[in-house]
Design a protein around this motif. Structure first.
Motif, PDB file in Angstrom:
ATOM      1  N   ILE A  21      15.550  -3.251 -47.254  1.00  0.00           N
ATOM      2  CA  ILE A  21      15.801  -3.694 -45.879  1.00  0.00           C
ATOM      3  C   ILE A  21      15.790  -2.486 -44.952  1.00  0.00           C
ATOM      4  CG2 ILE A  21      17.407  -4.856 -44.326  1.00  0.00           C
ATOM      5  CD1 ILE A  21      18.500  -6.313 -46.867  1.00  0.00           C
ATOM      6  N   LYS A  22      16.401  -1.391 -45.391  1.00  0.00           N
ATOM      7  CA  LYS A  22      16.439  -0.167 -44.593  1.00  0.00           C
ATOM      8  C   LYS A  22      15.027   0.329 -44.311  1.00  0.00           C
ATOM      9  CE  LYS A  22      18.477   3.501 -42.783  1.00  0.00           C
ATOM     10  NZ  LYS A  22      17.693   3.702 -41.585  1.00  0.00           N
ATOM     11  N   ARG A  23      14.122   0.224 -45.274  1.00  0.00           N
ATOM     12  CA  ARG A  23      12.737   0.635 -45.055  1.00  0.00           C
ATOM     13  C   ARG A  23      12.020  -0.299 -44.078  1.00  0.00           C
ATOM     14  NH1 ARG A  23      13.135   2.274 -50.411  1.00  0.00           N
ATOM     15  NH2 ARG A  23      12.363   0.327 -51.278  1.00  0.00           N
ATOM     16  N   LEU A  24      12.368  -1.607 -44.117  1.00  0.00           N
ATOM     17  CA  LEU A  24      11.747  -2.562 -43.189  1.00  0.00           C
ATOM     18  C   LEU A  24      12.194  -2.348 -41.745  1.00  0.00           C
ATOM     19  CD1 LEU A  24      12.042  -5.803 -45.340  1.00  0.00           C
ATOM     20  CD2 LEU A  24       9.929  -4.598 -44.730  1.00  0.00           C
ATOM     21  N   VAL A  25      13.424  -1.867 -41.566  1.00  0.00           N
ATOM     22  CA  VAL A  25      13.979  -1.614 -40.232  1.00  0.00           C
ATOM     23  C   VAL A  25      14.452  -0.154 -40.225  1.00  0.00           C
ATOM     24  CG1 VAL A  25      15.572  -2.442 -38.468  1.00  0.00           C
ATOM     25  CG2 VAL A  25      14.770  -4.026 -40.239  1.00  0.00           C
ATOM     26  N   PRO A  26      13.505   0.801 -40.183  1.00  0.00           N
ATOM     27  CA  PRO A  26      13.857   2.204 -40.413  1.00  0.00           C
ATOM     28  C   PRO A  26      14.746   2.837 -39.338  1.00  0.00           C
ATOM     29  CG  PRO A  26      11.561   2.011 -39.755  1.00  0.00           C
ATOM     30  CD  PRO A  26      12.078   0.617 -39.955  1.00  0.00           C
ATOM     31  N   ASP A  27      14.787   2.273 -38.145  1.00  0.00           N
ATOM     32  CA  ASP A  27      15.593   2.889 -37.087  1.00  0.00           C
ATOM     33  C   ASP A  27      17.037   2.400 -37.056  1.00  0.00           C
ATOM     34  OD1 ASP A  27      14.304   0.513 -36.343  1.00  0.00           O
ATOM     35  OD2 ASP A  27      14.391   0.976 -34.214  1.00  0.00           O
ATOM     36  N   VAL A  28      17.412   1.492 -37.954  1.00  0.00           N
ATOM     37  CA  VAL A  28      18.808   1.057 -38.042  1.00  0.00           C
ATOM     38  C   VAL A  28      19.564   2.067 -38.924  1.00  0.00           C
ATOM     39  CG1 VAL A  28      18.495  -0.495 -40.031  1.00  0.00           C
ATOM     40  CG2 VAL A  28      20.368  -0.895 -38.444  1.00  0.00           C
ATOM     41  N   SER A  29      20.752   2.436 -38.487  1.00  0.00           N
ATOM     42  CA  SER A  29      21.549   3.356 -39.296  1.00  0.00           C
ATOM     43  C   SER A  29      22.092   2.620 -40.514  1.00  0.00           C
ATOM     44  CB  SER A  29      22.706   3.936 -38.474  1.00  0.00           C
ATOM     45  OG  SER A  29      23.668   2.932 -38.215  1.00  0.00           O
ATOM     46  N   GLN A  30      22.454   3.374 -41.531  1.00  0.00           N
ATOM     47  CA  GLN A  30      23.010   2.771 -42.742  1.00  0.00           C
ATOM     48  C   GLN A  30      24.297   2.012 -42.401  1.00  0.00           C
ATOM     49  OE1 GLN A  30      22.753   5.131 -46.221  1.00  0.00           O
ATOM     50  NE2 GLN A  30      24.487   4.149 -47.220  1.00  0.00           N
ATOM     51  N   ARG A  31      25.117   2.604 -41.554  1.00  0.00           N
ATOM     52  CA  ARG A  31      26.384   1.972 -41.151  1.00  0.00           C
ATOM     53  C   ARG A  31      26.135   0.644 -40.425  1.00  0.00           C
ATOM     54  NH1 ARG A  31      29.538   2.336 -36.404  1.00  0.00           N
ATOM     55  NH2 ARG A  31      31.749   1.991 -36.780  1.00  0.00           N
ATOM     56  N   MET A  32      25.180   0.646 -39.488  1.00  0.00           N
ATOM     57  CA  MET A  32      24.894  -0.571 -38.718  1.00  0.00           C
ATOM     58  C   MET A  32      24.249  -1.636 -39.607  1.00  0.00           C
ATOM     59  SD  MET A  32      25.266  -2.235 -35.998  1.00  0.00           S
ATOM     60  CE  MET A  32      26.031  -0.935 -35.085  1.00  0.00           C
ATOM     61  N   LEU A  33      23.415  -1.216 -40.536  1.00  0.00           N
ATOM     62  CA  LEU A  33      22.809  -2.171 -41.464  1.00  0.00           C
ATOM     63  C   LEU A  33      23.900  -2.819 -42.320  1.00  0.00           C
ATOM     64  CD1 LEU A  33      20.404  -3.566 -42.756  1.00  0.00           C
ATOM     65  CD2 LEU A  33      20.066  -1.525 -44.172  1.00  0.00           C
ATOM     66  N   THR A  34      24.832  -2.025 -42.805  1.00  0.00           N
ATOM     67  CA  THR A  34      25.948  -2.558 -43.596  1.00  0.00           C
ATOM     68  C   THR A  34      26.767  -3.545 -42.778  1.00  0.00           C
ATOM     69  OG1 THR A  34      26.066  -0.555 -44.938  1.00  0.00           O
ATOM     70  CG2 THR A  34      28.047  -1.935 -44.861  1.00  0.00           C
ATOM     71  N   GLN A  35      27.120  -3.179 -41.566  1.00  0.00           N
ATOM     72  CA  GLN A  35      27.920  -4.065 -40.709  1.00  0.00           C
ATOM     73  C   GLN A  35      27.180  -5.365 -40.413  1.00  0.00           C
ATOM     74  OE1 GLN A  35      28.832  -1.787 -37.192  1.00  0.00           O
ATOM     75  NE2 GLN A  35      30.613  -0.820 -38.137  1.00  0.00           N
ATOM     76  N   THR A  36      25.899  -5.249 -40.122  1.00  0.00           N
ATOM     77  CA  THR A  36      25.116  -6.446 -39.781  1.00  0.00           C
ATOM     78  C   THR A  36      24.982  -7.362 -40.993  1.00  0.00           C
ATOM     79  OG1 THR A  36      23.920  -5.184 -38.105  1.00  0.00           O
ATOM     80  CG2 THR A  36      22.936  -7.273 -38.809  1.00  0.00           C
ATOM     81  N   LEU A  37      24.724  -6.800 -42.160  1.00  0.00           N
ATOM     82  CA  LEU A  37      24.620  -7.621 -43.369  1.00  0.00           C
ATOM     83  C   LEU A  37      25.945  -8.302 -43.685  1.00  0.00           C
ATOM     84  CD1 LEU A  37      22.355  -5.309 -45.510  1.00  0.00           C
ATOM     85  CD2 LEU A  37      21.788  -7.642 -44.761  1.00  0.00           C
ATOM     86  N   ARG A  38      27.056  -7.619 -43.483  1.00  0.00           N
ATOM     87  CA  ARG A  38      28.369  -8.244 -43.701  1.00  0.00           C
ATOM     88  C   ARG A  38      28.582  -9.404 -42.732  1.00  0.00           C
ATOM     89  NH1 ARG A  38      31.922  -2.758 -44.462  1.00  0.00           N
ATOM     90  NH2 ARG A  38      31.336  -2.377 -46.618  1.00  0.00           N
ATOM     91  N   LYS A  39      28.201  -9.200 -41.480  1.00  0.00           N
ATOM     92  CA  LYS A  39      28.343 -10.257 -40.474  1.00  0.00           C
ATOM     93  C   LYS A  39      27.468 -11.458 -40.851  1.00  0.00           C
ATOM     94  CE  LYS A  39      26.006  -9.927 -36.795  1.00  0.00           C
ATOM     95  NZ  LYS A  39      25.351  -9.547 -35.569  1.00  0.00           N
ATOM     96  N   LEU A  40      26.250 -11.194 -41.297  1.00  0.00           N
ATOM     97  CA  LEU A  40      25.348 -12.282 -41.692  1.00  0.00           C
ATOM     98  C   LEU A  40      25.864 -13.021 -42.921  1.00  0.00           C
ATOM     99  CD1 LEU A  40      21.935 -10.484 -41.109  1.00  0.00           C
ATOM    100  CD2 LEU A  40      22.900 -12.373 -39.770  1.00  0.00           C
TER     101      LEU A  40
END
Length: 151
Positions: free
Chosen positions: A68-87
């Motif tokens: 997922i991080k590679r698909l959306v490379p400009d998202v930070s690891q922290r923001m990706l984690t937060q967004t996935l938790r919210k989803l």
């Protein structure tokens, strides 16, 4: 309406008012109550910079965090984690941890998530088809109002 102001329809004092007949094609009827407004509560969870892109990345198949991080490379690891938790909290994705070293974590859309992505696809097509028009409108506005960028 200026930023930060509250319309009568969205103010607590306005809860004795009914929805306008033409509001969102008339799908809402009866008393307006901002505390239970489905538009506010559902869109609040998906209308941010990263959610739609992450959901789109999960459309094809189950993905590992790093994929997922590679698909959306400009998202930070922290923001990706937060967004996935919210989803996950909202029921759009499932998270599966496979014990290993390091642990393997996979994310996958739920049926609810797939139904949401199906609704977002037309919006994404619209955005792609109209991005030049939006860009030109922004440029005209910025030039007319002495702005260089809104970010």
């Amino acid at each position: 309406m200026e930023d930060g102001t509250i319309s009568r329809l969205s103010s607590p004092e306005g809860t004795d008012r009914a929805w306008p007949d033409d509001y969102l094609d008339g799908i809402y009827r009866g008393e307006y109550d901002p505390e239970i407004c489905p538009v506010r509560h559902v869109l609040k969870g998906i209308a941010d910079k990263w959610t739609i892109l992450i959901l789109a990345g999960l459309k094809a198949d189950r993905q590992r965090f790093s994929q997922i991080k590679r698909l959306v490379p400009d998202v930070s690891q922290r923001m990706l984690t937060q967004t996935l938790r919210k989803l996950e909290r909202d029921g759009y994705v499932t998270r599966e941890v496979t014990p290993s070293i390091p642990p393997r974590v996979d994310y996958e859309l739920t049926d609810l998530g797939r139904s949401l992505v199906a609704q977002l696809a037309p919006l994404a097509r619209w955005a792609d088809e109209h991005r030049d028009m939006v860009g030109h409108a922004r440029t005209r506005y910025d030039q007319a109002n002495g702005h260089s960028d809104f970010g």
